[in-house]
Scaffold this motif. Sequence first.
Motif: not given
Length: 109
Positions: A5-6, A9, A13, A49
């Motif tokens: 998930l990190i 993300t 971004l 992240g």
Amino acid sequence: MTSILILLTVTALTIAGDYFIKVASDRPDGLTTAVFAAGLALYALPAVGWFFLMRSHSLAAIGVFYSATILILLAGMGALIFKEAFGVKEGVGVTLAIASVVVMSWGNH
């Protein structure tokens, strides 16, 4: 699962930042536009992240997964949104990116 998930993300971004910077680069005053500032801000956020990913994974592993994902998504964005050419060279690059993920995944089961 948290690492995935990190990574997703961070990738999202970065891709959003790339989009805004690409749009800004098509303008004569691109560096002074709000679009460029948005891209710059979106580039800075993934550092958070990366910090958490680096706590539990090697740079090689996260670098390969991140780079391959970015390469594939940017090639797609370039071809689909910005109508850039996607030829043999790009296809080979994407294939090698996928191969690098396969190699880095060996033994991680």
